[in-house]
Write a protein that holds these residues in place. Structure first.
Motif, PDB file in Angstrom:
ATOM      1  N   GLY A 147      -7.340  -1.628  -1.879  1.00 59.74           N
ATOM      2  CA  GLY A 147      -6.539  -2.014  -0.724  1.00 59.74           C
ATOM      3  C   GLY A 147      -7.447  -2.252   0.455  1.00 59.74           C
ATOM      4  N   GLY A 148      -7.138  -3.287   1.248  1.00 59.73           N
ATOM      5  CA  GLY A 148      -7.987  -3.598   2.388  1.00 59.73           C
ATOM      6  C   GLY A 148      -8.897  -4.760   2.070  1.00 59.73           C
ATOM      7  N   LEU A 149     -10.057  -4.820   2.754  1.00 61.29           N
ATOM      8  CA  LEU A 149     -10.926  -5.965   2.584  1.00 61.29           C
ATOM      9  C   LEU A 149     -12.360  -5.668   2.961  1.00 61.29           C
ATOM     10  CD1 LEU A 149     -10.414  -8.303   5.613  1.00 61.29           C
ATOM     11  CD2 LEU A 149      -9.132  -6.200   5.374  1.00 61.29           C
ATOM     12  N   LYS A 150     -13.223  -6.609   2.555  1.00 62.79           N
ATOM     13  CA  LYS A 150     -14.643  -6.580   2.900  1.00 62.79           C
ATOM     14  C   LYS A 150     -14.992  -7.989   3.355  1.00 62.79           C
ATOM     15  CE  LYS A 150     -19.209  -5.977   0.779  1.00 62.79           C
ATOM     16  NZ  LYS A 150     -19.899  -5.614  -0.479  1.00 62.79           N
ATOM     17  N   VAL A 151     -15.627  -8.095   4.534  1.00 65.81           N
ATOM     18  CA  VAL A 151     -15.986  -9.414   5.058  1.00 65.81           C
ATOM     19  C   VAL A 151     -17.492  -9.499   5.253  1.00 65.81           C
ATOM     20  CG1 VAL A 151     -13.755  -9.831   6.163  1.00 65.81           C
ATOM     21  CG2 VAL A 151     -15.543  -8.671   7.443  1.00 65.81           C
ATOM     22  N   GLU A 152     -18.021 -10.727   5.065  1.00 64.58           N
ATOM     23  CA  GLU A 152     -19.457 -10.969   5.241  1.00 64.58           C
ATOM     24  C   GLU A 152     -19.641 -12.202   6.115  1.00 64.58           C
ATOM     25  OE1 GLU A 152     -21.201 -11.519   1.397  1.00 64.58           O
ATOM     26  OE2 GLU A 152     -20.752  -9.472   0.755  1.00 64.58           O
ATOM     27  N   SER A 153     -20.670 -12.151   6.956  1.00 57.41           N
ATOM     28  CA  SER A 153     -20.989 -13.299   7.808  1.00 57.41           C
ATOM     29  C   SER A 153     -21.727 -14.357   7.004  1.00 57.41           C
ATOM     30  CB  SER A 153     -21.848 -12.853   8.994  1.00 57.41           C
ATOM     31  OG  SER A 153     -23.123 -12.454   8.548  1.00 57.41           O
ATOM     32  N   GLU A 155     -24.733 -15.552   7.305  1.00 59.21           N
ATOM     33  CA  GLU A 155     -26.093 -15.155   6.929  1.00 59.21           C
ATOM     34  C   GLU A 155     -26.107 -13.920   6.027  1.00 59.21           C
ATOM     35  OE1 GLU A 155     -25.175 -14.764  10.432  1.00 59.21           O
ATOM     36  OE2 GLU A 155     -25.259 -16.929  10.583  1.00 59.21           O
ATOM     37  N   GLY A 156     -25.000 -13.246   5.909  1.00 59.81           N
ATOM     38  CA  GLY A 156     -24.921 -12.026   5.120  1.00 59.81           C
ATOM     39  C   GLY A 156     -25.496 -10.816   5.829  1.00 59.81           C
ATOM     40  N   ARG A 157     -25.823 -11.002   7.116  1.00 66.02           N
ATOM     41  CA  ARG A 157     -26.397  -9.879   7.870  1.00 66.02           C
ATOM     42  C   ARG A 157     -25.320  -8.943   8.401  1.00 66.02           C
ATOM     43  NH1 ARG A 157     -30.810 -12.228  11.889  1.00 66.02           N
ATOM     44  NH2 ARG A 157     -29.016 -13.433  12.524  1.00 66.02           N
ATOM     45  N   ILE A 158     -24.119  -9.450   8.546  1.00 66.29           N
ATOM     46  CA  ILE A 158     -23.016  -8.609   9.016  1.00 66.29           C
ATOM     47  C   ILE A 158     -22.044  -8.430   7.859  1.00 66.29           C
ATOM     48  CG2 ILE A 158     -21.135  -8.329  10.665  1.00 66.29           C
ATOM     49  CD1 ILE A 158     -22.651 -10.273  12.515  1.00 66.29           C
ATOM     50  N   VAL A 159     -21.819  -7.193   7.530  1.00 66.02           N
ATOM     51  CA  VAL A 159     -20.866  -6.853   6.474  1.00 66.02           C
ATOM     52  C   VAL A 159     -19.980  -5.735   7.016  1.00 66.02           C
ATOM     53  CG1 VAL A 159     -20.563  -5.937   4.141  1.00 66.02           C
ATOM     54  CG2 VAL A 159     -22.494  -7.442   4.648  1.00 66.02           C
ATOM     55  N   ILE A 160     -18.681  -5.962   6.936  1.00 64.57           N
ATOM     56  CA  ILE A 160     -17.726  -4.939   7.374  1.00 64.57           C
ATOM     57  C   ILE A 160     -16.806  -4.635   6.203  1.00 64.57           C
ATOM     58  CG2 ILE A 160     -15.840  -4.364   8.943  1.00 64.57           C
ATOM     59  CD1 ILE A 160     -17.122  -6.249  10.992  1.00 64.57           C
ATOM     60  N   VAL A 161     -16.712  -3.376   5.898  1.00 63.95           N
ATOM     61  CA  VAL A 161     -15.814  -2.929   4.831  1.00 63.95           C
ATOM     62  C   VAL A 161     -14.707  -2.119   5.492  1.00 63.95           C
ATOM     63  CG1 VAL A 161     -15.598  -1.631   2.684  1.00 63.95           C
ATOM     64  CG2 VAL A 161     -17.725  -2.840   3.199  1.00 63.95           C
ATOM     65  N   ASN A 162     -13.497  -2.628   5.388  1.00 58.63           N
ATOM     66  CA  ASN A 162     -12.335  -1.923   5.928  1.00 58.63           C
ATOM     67  C   ASN A 162     -11.324  -1.780   4.795  1.00 58.63           C
ATOM     68  OD1 ASN A 162     -10.784  -0.576   7.741  1.00 58.63           O
ATOM     69  ND2 ASN A 162     -10.002  -2.386   8.796  1.00 58.63           N
ATOM     70  N   SER A 163     -11.739  -0.993   3.830  1.00 58.58           N
ATOM     71  CA  SER A 163     -10.897  -0.782   2.649  1.00 58.58           C
ATOM     72  C   SER A 163     -10.401   0.657   2.614  1.00 58.58           C
ATOM     73  CB  SER A 163     -11.686  -1.095   1.381  1.00 58.58           C
ATOM     74  OG  SER A 163     -12.716  -0.141   1.209  1.00 58.58           O
ATOM     75  N   LEU A 164      -9.382   0.873   1.821  1.00 57.54           N
ATOM     76  CA  LEU A 164      -8.866   2.240   1.646  1.00 57.54           C
ATOM     77  C   LEU A 164      -9.923   3.113   0.970  1.00 57.54           C
ATOM     78  CD1 LEU A 164      -5.161   1.517   0.599  1.00 57.54           C
ATOM     79  CD2 LEU A 164      -6.056   2.108   2.864  1.00 57.54           C
ATOM     80  N   GLU A 165     -10.707   2.519   0.064  1.00 58.15           N
ATOM     81  CA  GLU A 165     -11.769   3.275  -0.602  1.00 58.15           C
ATOM     82  C   GLU A 165     -12.789   3.773   0.420  1.00 58.15           C
ATOM     83  OE1 GLU A 165     -10.104   0.505  -3.660  1.00 58.15           O
ATOM     84  OE2 GLU A 165     -10.791   0.219  -1.625  1.00 58.15           O
ATOM     85  N   LYS A 166     -13.191   2.899   1.340  1.00 52.63           N
ATOM     86  CA  LYS A 166     -14.192   3.264   2.348  1.00 52.63           C
ATOM     87  C   LYS A 166     -13.615   4.329   3.283  1.00 52.63           C
ATOM     88  CE  LYS A 166     -17.897   1.764   2.726  1.00 52.63           C
ATOM     89  NZ  LYS A 166     -19.154   2.316   2.199  1.00 52.63           N
TER      90      LYS A 166
END
Length: 194
Positions: A147-153, A155-166
């Motif tokens: 549940g939730g999501l993971k986003v990447e920029s 360049e791949g330098r910015i990664v945000i994980v906003n998941s229920l697992e995290k």
């Protein structure tokens, strides 16, 4: 003094010396028996003390080994329980995501800052929601996110994980002591009932 008298006197004197020697021998034997008995008592007490010390050392070692084994077994059992609890919590994440549905997904997506995200990873059931929320991004369905999501920029330098697992991973150190406290309370209640 006649020969009979001399012989009698010598016999008396010999008998007295024999008695004196015999008496001295008995006294020495009695003293030796007393010394031997005292030495034997001393040796028995010393042996008893050594035996008690050895038994105490063996018992202490056995007690220490038992305590260490109990602690090891308890740690192993607690580690197995922690792993099982993590598995159970992980299995519940999918159910929570389904129950929360679109509202939960959008709430988690709204926490992501505005940016030109290149890639968005979501659970396959949230694919359409992610496509509508991030139309310019590549949406990648994955079962790794319950549940939730993971986003990447780009360049791949910015990664945000906003998941229920995290979130579970971040909250786990706080949740675990509470879970153990609840388990112990339930065990205490169960023991009281029995």
């Amino acid at each position: 003094m006649g020969q009979h008298e001399l012989e009698a006197a010598l016999r008396r004197e010999g008998d007295e010396k024999i008695h004196d020697i015999w008496r001295q021998a008995e006294q020495q034997a009695e003293a030796l028996r007393g010394n031997t008995s005292a030495e034997l008592d001393r040796q028995q007490r010393a042996a008893k003390m050594r035996l008690e010390k050895e038994m105490s050392a063996v018992l202490d070692a056995a007690r220490t080994a038992a305590i260490q084994k109990t602690q090891r077994n308890r740690l192993l059992a607690e580690n197995r329980l922690v792993e099982r609890l993590k598995q159970l919590a992980g299995s519940i994440i999918g159910q929570l995501a389904i129950q929360g549905g679109e509202k939960l997904f959008m709430a988690l997506a709204d926490e992501i800052p505005e940016h030109e995200w290149r890639r968005v990873m979501v659970n396959p059931r949230d694919f359409a929601l992610a496509k509508s929320r991030f139309p310019a991004a590549e949406v990648v369905p994955t079962e790794e996110i319950g549940g939730g999501l993971k986003v990447e920029s780009q360049e791949g330098r910015i990664v945000i994980v906003n998941s229920l697992e995290k979130r579970l991973e971040h909250l786990w150190p706080e949740l675990l002591p509470e879970i153990f406290r609840d388990i112990r309370l339930r065990l205490d209640e169960h023991e009281t009932v029995m």
